[in-house]
Design a protein around this motif. Sequence first.
Motif: not given
Length: 119
Positions: A51-69
Amino acid sequence: QVQLVESGGGLVQAGGSLRLSCAASGRSFSIYNMGWFRQAPGKEREFVSATSWIGRSTYYSDSVKGRFTISRDNAKNTVYLQMNSLKPEDTAVYFCAARVGGAADYNCWGQGTQVTVSS
């Protein structure tokens, strides 16, 4: 310098949930991105989320997308990883990392916390 301390790992059954926390101290104002990585026995360390420290950008690997936040609380200098629907293949040591001071890559790491998912 920035110090990172993870917590929240443990043993959970498949399908269960855990929340990891990573608290930053020191020159935390110099952080502009924080992420989570994991390393399973015999495997290379892999990216999980960031996650960016400022703003709303988040990123996930395909293996956890939809399960991890991933989320953060800037006031507490803490980033969280909510892990739901855990699978045995999620078993690993999870590391918190930060990009500090304009670094192009993660240059500050926590000590890691063990997550074990039983089948």
